[in-house]
Design a protein around this motif. Structure first.
Motif, mmCIF file in Angstrom:
data_model
loop_
_atom_site.group_PDB
_atom_site.id
_atom_site.type_symbol
_atom_site.label_atom_id
_atom_site.label_comp_id
_atom_site.label_asym_id
_atom_site.label_seq_id
_atom_site.Cartn_x
_atom_site.Cartn_y
_atom_site.Cartn_z
ATOM 1 N N ARG A 175 56.779 21.385 14.229
ATOM 2 C CA ARG A 175 55.400 21.616 13.796
ATOM 3 C C ARG A 175 54.813 22.838 14.509
ATOM 4 N NH1 ARG A 175 51.623 18.051 11.445
ATOM 5 N NH2 ARG A 175 53.433 16.855 10.733
ATOM 6 N N ILE A 176 55.173 23.031 15.771
ATOM 7 C CA ILE A 176 54.706 24.217 16.496
ATOM 8 C C ILE A 176 55.311 25.478 15.886
ATOM 9 C CG2 ILE A 176 54.725 25.428 18.710
ATOM 10 C CD1 ILE A 176 54.657 22.644 20.052
ATOM 11 N N THR A 177 56.584 25.412 15.518
ATOM 12 C CA THR A 177 57.213 26.560 14.857
ATOM 13 C C THR A 177 56.497 26.880 13.559
ATOM 14 O OG1 THR A 177 59.359 25.919 15.807
ATOM 15 C CG2 THR A 177 59.383 27.523 14.028
ATOM 16 N N ASP A 178 56.131 25.857 12.803
ATOM 17 C CA ASP A 178 55.361 26.063 11.569
ATOM 18 C C ASP A 178 54.084 26.857 11.864
ATOM 19 O OD1 ASP A 178 57.201 24.503 10.204
ATOM 20 O OD2 ASP A 178 55.941 22.705 10.192
ATOM 21 N N PHE A 179 53.394 26.448 12.918
ATOM 22 C CA PHE A 179 52.126 27.089 13.273
ATOM 23 C C PHE A 179 52.341 28.549 13.638
ATOM 24 C CE2 PHE A 179 48.686 28.364 16.054
ATOM 25 C CZ PHE A 179 47.560 27.813 15.460
ATOM 26 N N ASP A 211 41.717 24.132 19.635
ATOM 27 C CA ASP A 211 41.390 23.010 18.752
ATOM 28 C C ASP A 211 42.100 23.155 17.409
ATOM 29 O OD1 ASP A 211 39.769 21.832 20.644
ATOM 30 O OD2 ASP A 211 37.928 22.740 19.888
ATOM 31 N N VAL A 212 42.175 24.383 16.903
ATOM 32 C CA VAL A 212 42.878 24.628 15.647
ATOM 33 C C VAL A 212 44.376 24.344 15.815
ATOM 34 C CG1 VAL A 212 43.527 26.406 13.967
ATOM 35 C CG2 VAL A 212 41.178 26.302 14.855
ATOM 36 N N TYR A 213 44.932 24.796 16.915
ATOM 37 C CA TYR A 213 46.346 24.551 17.217
ATOM 38 C C TYR A 213 46.635 23.055 17.292
ATOM 39 C CZ TYR A 213 50.565 24.361 20.169
ATOM 40 O OH TYR A 213 51.806 24.077 20.696
ATOM 41 N N HIS A 214 45.844 22.340 18.075
ATOM 42 C CA HIS A 214 46.112 20.915 18.271
ATOM 43 C C HIS A 214 45.911 20.119 16.984
ATOM 44 C CE1 HIS A 214 45.531 21.527 22.806
ATOM 45 N NE2 HIS A 214 46.781 21.168 22.608
ATOM 46 N N ALA A 215 44.961 20.532 16.153
ATOM 47 C CA ALA A 215 44.733 19.816 14.897
ATOM 48 C C ALA A 215 45.973 19.810 14.018
ATOM 49 C CB ALA A 215 43.558 20.443 14.149
ATOM 50 N N ALA A 216 46.800 20.824 14.151
ATOM 51 C CA ALA A 216 48.026 20.907 13.364
ATOM 52 C C ALA A 216 49.079 19.900 13.823
ATOM 53 C CB ALA A 216 48.604 22.321 13.426
ATOM 54 N N LEU A 217 48.849 19.277 14.964
ATOM 55 C CA LEU A 217 49.839 18.353 15.532
ATOM 56 C C LEU A 217 49.400 16.894 15.468
ATOM 57 C CD1 LEU A 217 50.663 20.360 18.812
ATOM 58 C CD2 LEU A 217 51.721 20.598 16.560
ATOM 59 N N HIS A 218 48.177 16.649 15.040
ATOM 60 C CA HIS A 218 47.600 15.313 15.191
ATOM 61 C C HIS A 218 48.065 14.300 14.154
ATOM 62 C CE1 HIS A 218 44.021 16.969 17.736
ATOM 63 N NE2 HIS A 218 45.125 16.799 18.446
ATOM 64 N N ASP A 219 48.795 14.728 13.132
ATOM 65 C CA ASP A 219 49.275 13.773 12.139
ATOM 66 C C ASP A 219 50.797 13.644 12.159
ATOM 67 O OD1 ASP A 219 49.869 16.255 11.104
ATOM 68 O OD2 ASP A 219 49.244 15.777 9.056
ATOM 69 N N ASP A 250 47.260 17.455 24.474
ATOM 70 C CA ASP A 250 45.809 17.286 24.421
ATOM 71 C C ASP A 250 45.440 15.806 24.397
ATOM 72 O OD1 ASP A 250 46.506 16.680 21.733
ATOM 73 O OD2 ASP A 250 44.546 17.357 21.046
ATOM 74 N N SER A 251 44.139 15.529 24.403
ATOM 75 C CA SER A 251 43.677 14.145 24.527
ATOM 76 C C SER A 251 44.047 13.300 23.306
ATOM 77 C CB SER A 251 42.160 14.113 24.738
ATOM 78 O OG SER A 251 41.482 14.719 23.655
ATOM 79 N N ILE A 252 43.943 13.876 22.107
ATOM 80 C CA ILE A 252 44.212 13.084 20.906
ATOM 81 C C ILE A 252 45.685 12.706 20.812
ATOM 82 C CG2 ILE A 252 44.202 13.113 18.380
ATOM 83 C CD1 ILE A 252 41.654 14.782 18.515
ATOM 84 N N HIS A 253 46.572 13.657 21.054
ATOM 85 C CA HIS A 253 48.011 13.335 21.044
ATOM 86 C C HIS A 253 48.312 12.268 22.092
ATOM 87 C CE1 HIS A 253 52.373 13.908 20.836
ATOM 88 N NE2 HIS A 253 52.362 13.929 22.155
ATOM 89 N N VAL A 304 43.511 9.831 32.224
ATOM 90 C CA VAL A 304 44.400 10.811 31.593
ATOM 91 C C VAL A 304 43.900 12.201 31.953
ATOM 92 C CG1 VAL A 304 45.159 11.821 29.413
ATOM 93 C CG2 VAL A 304 45.054 9.324 29.662
ATOM 94 N N PHE A 305 44.799 13.010 32.505
ATOM 95 C CA PHE A 305 44.499 14.413 32.810
ATOM 96 C C PHE A 305 45.328 15.247 31.855
ATOM 97 C CE2 PHE A 305 44.508 18.400 35.203
ATOM 98 C CZ PHE A 305 43.210 18.463 35.665
ATOM 99 N N HIS A 306 44.688 15.730 30.789
ATOM 100 C CA HIS A 306 45.374 16.448 29.731
ATOM 101 C C HIS A 306 45.119 17.951 29.863
ATOM 102 C CE1 HIS A 306 41.449 16.692 27.778
ATOM 103 N NE2 HIS A 306 41.317 15.390 27.974
ATOM 104 N N ILE A 307 45.619 18.711 28.902
ATOM 105 C CA ILE A 307 45.535 20.165 29.019
ATOM 106 C C ILE A 307 44.085 20.651 29.014
ATOM 107 C CG2 ILE A 307 45.799 20.573 26.538
ATOM 108 C CD1 ILE A 307 47.271 22.700 29.439
ATOM 109 N N GLY A 308 43.218 19.970 28.299
ATOM 110 C CA GLY A 308 41.806 20.319 28.332
ATOM 111 C C GLY A 308 41.172 20.006 29.681
#
Length: 220
Positions: A33-37, A76-84, A114-117, A134-138
């Motif tokens: 998914r990161i490669t897709d982005f 936020d745009v980057y992480h949104a691509a990973l949330h599903d 990130d927090s959602i993942h 939780v200590f996440h990237i944000g």
């Protein structure tokens, strides 16, 4: 060898490929998914996008950090691509839950995700109630492990004493700064036994039996 962790009262755990095994396949899905982005962002052929993705991972500790630095990417745009991303490969492990529950003191997640993942993975594994924070990237203001700044920030945020802290990770390079600070380091995964880095205190293929067998401080 049974680990003697009776001096530990703070337990730091990486998330991905540490609290669940690499064989779950989630890491492959995330990487794709990161490669897709990166491919969409840069217009590069997929193979070149993958190469750039991995270069940023090595140079910055996190592909996102490289994309932010060199391409002005909104995290936020980057992480949104990973949330599903599907999590069907993750299976709750009752033995792991019991092994974590026996650890005295604080249990914290320290992740470059990130927090959602993180919330999604912990919920899928049914582990959310076993961690204090939780200590996440944000939380780290996008300073990624293995940057010493990421460690400085988690220590400051949670009043961590390195000498009484154990850090569990699947990426050996993230353990080096922890060891320099005085933390007890544990490398997790099938690759752990072959790693001879002097900054690794313990190596285990599987987290659950290591935690279940470790000698820990008895709570009064």
């Amino acid at each position: 060898m049974t680990a003697d962790l009776r001096h530990i009262d703070t337990w730091l755990f990486d998330l991905d490929n540490t609290l669940y095994p690499l064989e779950s396949g989630l890491g492959v899905l995330v990487s794709a998914r990161i490669t897709d982005f990166v491919e969409r962002l840069t217009g590069l052929p997929r193979e070149d996008a993958h190469t750039l993705q991995k270069r940023y991972l090595v140079e910055h500790g996190l592909t996102l950090r490289g994309l932010m630095t060199h391409h002005d990417v909104d995290p936020d745009v980057y992480h949104a691509a990973l949330h599903d991303i599907p999590l069907e490969g993750l299976v709750p492990d009752e033995a792991l839950k019991a092994a974590l529950a026996r650890l005295p003191g604080r249990r914290l997640i320290f992740t470059n995700a990130d927090s959602i993942h993180t919330e999604r993975v912990l919920a899928r594994l049914d582990l959310g109630g076993l961690f204090d924070e939780v200590f996440h990237i944000g939380s780290a203001a996008f300073a990624a492990k293995p940057s010493p700044l990421a460690f400085e920030r988690i220590i400051a945020a949670h009043a961590i004493t390195p000498a009484t802290t154990a850090f569990f990770e699947d990426a050996a390079r993230n353990l080096e700064p922890a060891a320099a600070l005085g933390m007890t380091t544990v490398l997790v995964g099938a690759h752990a036994a072959a790693n001879t880095a002097p900054f690794i205190d313990y190596r285990t293929e599987r987290l659950t039996p290591f935690l279940a067998d470790a000698r820990v401080k008895e709570e009064l």
